[in-house]
Design a protein around this motif. Structure first.
Motif, PDB file in Angstrom:
ATOM      1  N   PRO A   1      -0.707 -21.486   2.238  1.00 17.24           N
ATOM      2  CA  PRO A   1      -0.969 -20.902   3.556  1.00 17.24           C
ATOM      3  C   PRO A   1       0.163 -20.023   4.101  1.00 17.24           C
ATOM      4  CG  PRO A   1      -1.670 -23.200   3.517  1.00 17.24           C
ATOM      5  CD  PRO A   1      -0.899 -22.966   2.257  1.00 17.24           C
ATOM      6  N   GLN A   2       1.323 -20.034   3.451  1.00 14.50           N
ATOM      7  CA  GLN A   2       2.411 -19.136   3.840  1.00 14.50           C
ATOM      8  C   GLN A   2       2.425 -17.858   3.002  1.00 14.50           C
ATOM      9  OE1 GLN A   2       3.086 -22.684   3.387  1.00 14.50           O
ATOM     10  NE2 GLN A   2       2.467 -22.650   5.545  1.00 14.50           N
ATOM     11  N   GLY A   3       1.434 -17.699   2.128  1.00 20.23           N
ATOM     12  CA  GLY A   3       1.326 -16.487   1.328  1.00 20.23           C
ATOM     13  C   GLY A   3       2.088 -16.524   0.025  1.00 20.23           C
ATOM     14  N   ARG A   4       2.651 -17.657  -0.334  1.00 24.83           N
ATOM     15  CA  ARG A   4       3.399 -17.759  -1.579  1.00 24.83           C
ATOM     16  C   ARG A   4       2.451 -17.992  -2.747  1.00 24.83           C
ATOM     17  NH1 ARG A   4       7.483 -21.619   1.546  1.00 24.83           N
ATOM     18  NH2 ARG A   4       5.555 -22.842   1.532  1.00 24.83           N
ATOM     19  N   THR A   5       2.695 -17.293  -3.833  1.00 22.64           N
ATOM     20  CA  THR A   5       1.847 -17.403  -5.024  1.00 22.64           C
ATOM     21  C   THR A   5       2.339 -18.539  -5.894  1.00 22.64           C
ATOM     22  OG1 THR A   5       1.393 -15.032  -4.970  1.00 22.64           O
ATOM     23  CG2 THR A   5       0.972 -16.172  -7.036  1.00 22.64           C
ATOM     24  N   LEU A   6       1.445 -19.472  -6.216  1.00 16.36           N
ATOM     25  CA  LEU A   6       1.803 -20.644  -7.007  1.00 16.36           C
ATOM     26  C   LEU A   6       1.398 -20.518  -8.462  1.00 16.36           C
ATOM     27  CD1 LEU A   6       0.701 -23.394  -4.451  1.00 16.36           C
ATOM     28  CD2 LEU A   6       2.893 -22.212  -4.626  1.00 16.36           C
ATOM     29  N   GLY A   7       0.401 -19.707  -8.740  1.00 17.07           N
ATOM     30  CA  GLY A   7      -0.049 -19.530 -10.110  1.00 17.07           C
ATOM     31  C   GLY A   7      -0.998 -18.359 -10.210  1.00 17.07           C
ATOM     32  N   THR A   8      -0.896 -17.595 -11.274  1.00 18.07           N
ATOM     33  CA  THR A   8      -1.764 -16.435 -11.466  1.00 18.07           C
ATOM     34  C   THR A   8      -2.284 -16.411 -12.904  1.00 18.07           C
ATOM     35  OG1 THR A   8       0.003 -14.932 -12.199  1.00 18.07           O
ATOM     36  CG2 THR A   8      -0.395 -15.085  -9.825  1.00 18.07           C
ATOM     37  N   ALA A   9      -3.328 -15.615 -13.100  1.00 19.06           N
ATOM     38  CA  ALA A   9      -3.861 -15.379 -14.441  1.00 19.06           C
ATOM     39  C   ALA A   9      -4.589 -14.043 -14.436  1.00 19.06           C
ATOM     40  CB  ALA A   9      -4.803 -16.495 -14.876  1.00 19.06           C
ATOM     41  N   THR A  10      -4.607 -13.387 -15.592  1.00 22.12           N
ATOM     42  CA  THR A  10      -5.196 -12.052 -15.715  1.00 22.12           C
ATOM     43  C   THR A  10      -5.940 -11.924 -17.031  1.00 22.12           C
ATOM     44  OG1 THR A  10      -3.387 -11.055 -14.425  1.00 22.12           O
ATOM     45  CG2 THR A  10      -4.689  -9.564 -15.793  1.00 22.12           C
TER      46      THR A  10
ATOM     47  N   PRO B   1       5.559  -4.681  -0.497  1.00 20.85           N
ATOM     48  CA  PRO B   1       5.187  -6.007   0.006  1.00 20.85           C
ATOM     49  C   PRO B   1       5.408  -7.087  -1.053  1.00 20.85           C
ATOM     50  CG  PRO B   1       3.493  -4.380   0.510  1.00 20.85           C
ATOM     51  CD  PRO B   1       4.427  -3.742  -0.474  1.00 20.85           C
ATOM     52  N   ALA B   2       5.754  -8.276  -0.594  1.00 21.88           N
ATOM     53  CA  ALA B   2       5.976  -9.394  -1.506  1.00 21.88           C
ATOM     54  C   ALA B   2       4.644  -9.910  -2.022  1.00 21.88           C
ATOM     55  CB  ALA B   2       6.735 -10.507  -0.794  1.00 21.88           C
ATOM     56  N   GLY B   3       4.666 -10.375  -3.257  1.00 19.68           N
ATOM     57  CA  GLY B   3       3.459 -10.956  -3.838  1.00 19.68           C
ATOM     58  C   GLY B   3       3.229 -10.455  -5.240  1.00 19.68           C
TER      59      GLY B   3
ATOM     60  N   ILE C   1       7.950  -8.169   3.461  1.00 21.26           N
ATOM     61  CA  ILE C   1       8.415  -7.077   2.610  1.00 21.26           C
ATOM     62  C   ILE C   1       9.456  -7.611   1.633  1.00 21.26           C
ATOM     63  CG2 ILE C   1       9.585  -4.841   2.561  1.00 21.26           C
ATOM     64  CD1 ILE C   1       6.722  -4.805   3.683  1.00 21.26           C
ATOM     65  N   GLU C   2       9.280  -7.276   0.363  1.00 22.79           N
ATOM     66  CA  GLU C   2      10.165  -7.776  -0.685  1.00 22.79           C
ATOM     67  C   GLU C   2      11.372  -6.878  -0.909  1.00 22.79           C
ATOM     68  OE1 GLU C   2       9.106  -7.719  -5.154  1.00 22.79           O
ATOM     69  OE2 GLU C   2       8.682  -9.772  -4.496  1.00 22.79           O
ATOM     70  N   ARG C   3      11.168  -5.565  -0.932  1.00 27.00           N
ATOM     71  CA  ARG C   3      12.279  -4.647  -1.153  1.00 27.00           C
ATOM     72  C   ARG C   3      11.929  -3.284  -0.575  1.00 27.00           C
ATOM     73  NH1 ARG C   3       9.540  -4.476  -6.229  1.00 27.00           N
ATOM     74  NH2 ARG C   3       9.250  -2.316  -6.946  1.00 27.00           N
ATOM     75  N   THR C   4      12.955  -2.457  -0.373  1.00 23.97           N
ATOM     76  CA  THR C   4      12.776  -1.110   0.175  1.00 23.97           C
ATOM     77  C   THR C   4      13.538  -0.119  -0.691  1.00 23.97           C
ATOM     78  OG1 THR C   4      12.580  -1.987   2.423  1.00 23.97           O
ATOM     79  CG2 THR C   4      13.073   0.358   2.207  1.00 23.97           C
ATOM     80  N   HIS C   5      12.913   1.030  -0.949  1.00 20.00           N
ATOM     81  CA  HIS C   5      13.543   2.108  -1.717  1.00 20.00           C
ATOM     82  C   HIS C   5      13.812   3.283  -0.787  1.00 20.00           C
ATOM     83  CE1 HIS C   5      12.703   0.282  -5.710  1.00 20.00           C
ATOM     84  NE2 HIS C   5      11.677  -0.259  -5.054  1.00 20.00           N
ATOM     85  N   GLN C   6      15.084   3.671  -0.681  1.00 24.08           N
ATOM     86  CA  GLN C   6      15.464   4.790   0.174  1.00 24.08           C
ATOM     87  C   GLN C   6      15.399   6.097  -0.610  1.00 24.08           C
ATOM     88  OE1 GLN C   6      15.938   4.578   3.374  1.00 24.08           O
ATOM     89  NE2 GLN C   6      15.885   2.321   3.477  1.00 24.08           N
ATOM     90  N   PRO C   7      14.928   7.183  -0.007  1.00 25.90           N
ATOM     91  CA  PRO C   7      14.801   8.457  -0.728  1.00 25.90           C
ATOM     92  C   PRO C   7      16.142   9.103  -1.024  1.00 25.90           C
ATOM     93  CG  PRO C   7      14.216   8.731   1.581  1.00 25.90           C
ATOM     94  CD  PRO C   7      14.415   7.264   1.372  1.00 25.90           C
ATOM     95  N   ASP C   8      16.216   9.788  -2.137  1.00 22.18           N
ATOM     96  CA  ASP C   8      17.384  10.581  -2.512  1.00 22.18           C
ATOM     97  C   ASP C   8      17.088  12.053  -2.222  1.00 22.18           C
ATOM     98  OD1 ASP C   8      18.839  12.421  -4.487  1.00 22.18           O
ATOM     99  OD2 ASP C   8      19.918  10.534  -4.792  1.00 22.18           O
TER     100      ASP C   8
END
Length: 502
Positions: free
Chosen positions: A21-30, A434-436, A468-475
């Motif tokens: 319920p906090q948006g954390r991923t516990l397991g995935t499959a593809t 975004p995180a996830g 948000i997981e990370r941010t990329h600043q423009p060069d």
């Protein structure tokens, strides 16, 4: 408080994620999708295989999370929009599903446009006409596969078909339907005039009842529970179009955000309280948050181009190339692009393998090749070309709204720090990731969390389940070089039009 499952029926992969319920991923499959191409310009998938893959990824995601189906409070699905999934009165597939990259109905759409039908329907549909929408595909089936058209009992979208297999309940969720040109988008209702204008009035019998994204639309049947490992009776929410799911997972709950989805399709979107209806906009649809509309510029010019390049030109060398990169060709590709400098004469790639965003037919090509160029130069060109396709869409959106302070990037390209930085450099705007692990599945799980009462609204669920997981600043220096190269790319697209349309 239990857990949630989001299922994502994408154009290239079927995925499932167990999310708390906090948006954390516990397991995935593809599971990768096997695309069937029985004729040139056709793109199909086996619906039974799609269901088997869905069952497999749900079981595998539960195992990865070390949970049983009893721990799941609710489920929701998302998936690619448009295409065509038909079932008969017994719930059996009428034929293979048709994907959203299919082009068999292109001549029908050209005829409609030549007759001015696109202008006539626009106040109701709020979107462009294109070949892989259900309206065009139904018209094609009526003309060329009348037996399939006659046998069909219900029209579904990808995720609606999976929800039907989970619950046995036939329904059409409104965000997906609002992108098909079969709905009066401002009103959110079916409209018989559209079916008549498209020459498919008999298709009215195929349109299921409409449901909302966070509405419970049935529960898992005993048969589906046995196939998936889920608990019989688990509530299943309506779910949503994948562009809406990525919007939610990106924190898009007001008009300030602009979201890019760099997947099979390159989508660029924002939301507003008022629908935008304009011939120069690709599509307006109904957003999953009630009272909001989603404005989108998109085309099948996204990361699917890189998937093709890796598969066709690197697949035979996987063992050699990936010895130091964790066993994935995409990790090798990222490292290679990062180590390959961008120059003014790096080749240009036009990312039109599966369609174009030029307003006319176009094919992919490499321009400016020289004998000294390497596979690495071509790979960098593919990365850049997909971003340039996004740039064309972004410039159209800027005619309707102000540029945002940041852009939130999702989809396959967002997993690559190298590619994400290139997006920032081309657009000269900070790019937020975004995180996830699986944002489409996270967006679906957000709807599931509301449906089972964990959160009171989609807005509350977004605030509680996204970050948000990370941010990329423009060069600026790289941005100036990309701008120069984009001008050449744009000019090449213009000059090649006579060749493409011949």
């Amino acid at each position: 408080m239990g857990f949630l499952i989001g299922i994502d029926c994408g154009g290239t992969a079927t995925k499932a994620a167990v999310i708390d319920p906090q948006g954390r991923t516990l397991g995935t499959a593809t599971r990768n999708v096997q695309v069937l191409e029985p004729h040139p310009s056709w793109s199909e998938r086996d619906m039974e295989a799609m269901w088997r893959d869905t069952c497999a990824v749900v079981r595998e995601a539960l195992a990865a999370a070390n949970l049983s189906g009893d721990a799941i409070d609710s489920i929701a699905c998302t998936g690619h929009g448009n295409g065509l999934y038909l079932i008969d009165a017994d719930g059996q597939p009428v034929r293979h599903a048709i994907n959203s990259t299919d082009q068999r109905a292109a001549d029908i759409v050209r005829t409609w446009r030549a007759d001015g039908l696109d202008v006539r329907v626009l106040p109701l549909t709020a979107q462009s006409l294109w070949a892989a929408q259900p309206n065009a595909l139904l018209a094609w089936l009526q003309a060329y596969e009348p037996q399939s058209f006659a046998r069909a009992s219900h029209l579904l979208m990808a995720k609606d078909y999976i929800r039907f297999r989970l619950t046995g309940v036939v329904a059409m969720e409104e965000t997906d339907m609002s992108a098909t040109s079969l709905m009066h988008v401002p009103d959110g209702t079916y409209d018989d005039r559209l079916l008549a204008w498209f020459g498919i009035p008999d298709a009215k019998r195929l349109l299921p009842p409409l449901v909302k994204s966070a509405e419970i639309c049935g529960t898992v049947t005993p048969a589906a529970a046995a196939a998936t490992g889920l608990r019989t009776g688990t509530p299943v929410a309506g779910g949503m179009f994948d562009i809406d799911a990525c919007g939610l997972a990106s924190g898009c709950i007001d008009e300030q955000q602009l979201v890019m989805v760099a997947g099979t399709w390159g989508n660029n979107q924002y939301i507003d309280r008022q629908p935008l209806i304009d011939r120069d906009l690709f599509m307006t649809s109904r957003y999953c948050i009630p009272g909001w509309f989603l404005m989108l510029e998109g085309s099948p010019t996204g990361a699917g181009n890189l998937d093709w390049f890796v598969r066709e030109f690197l697949g035979d060398t996987q063992t050699v190339l990936t010895q130091t990169d964790g066993g994935t060709l995409f990790a090798w590709a990222d490292r290679t692009v990062e180590q390959t400098p961008l120059n003014r004469d790096t080749p240009l790639f036009l990312p039109f393998l599966y369609g174009s965003n030029l307003g006319h037919p176009a094919q992919a090509c490499l321009l400016g090749m020289k004998g000294r160029h390497t596979r690495a130069d071509v790979l960098r060109a593919v990365y850049e070309g997909c971003i340039f396709a996004h740039n064309r869409h972004l410039r159209r959106l800027y005619t309707f709204r102000a540029p945002p302070a940041t852009i939130r990037l999702t989809g396959g390209a967002a997993r690559s720090a190298v590619w994400s930085q290139m997006f920032a450099d081309v657009f000269q705007v900070p790019i937020e990731i975004p995180a996830g692990q699986e944002l489409g599945a996270l967006g679906a799980a957000i709807a599931a969390a509301v449906a089972c009462g964990i959160y009171a609204s989609l807005e509350d669920a977004v605030r509680g389940m996204t970050r948000i997981e990370r941010t990329h600043q423009p060069d600026p220096a790289r941005g100036a070089l990309h701008a120069e190269r984009y001008a050449r790319y744009d000019e090449a697209c213009r000059l090649l039009r006579p060749f493409f349309t011949a």
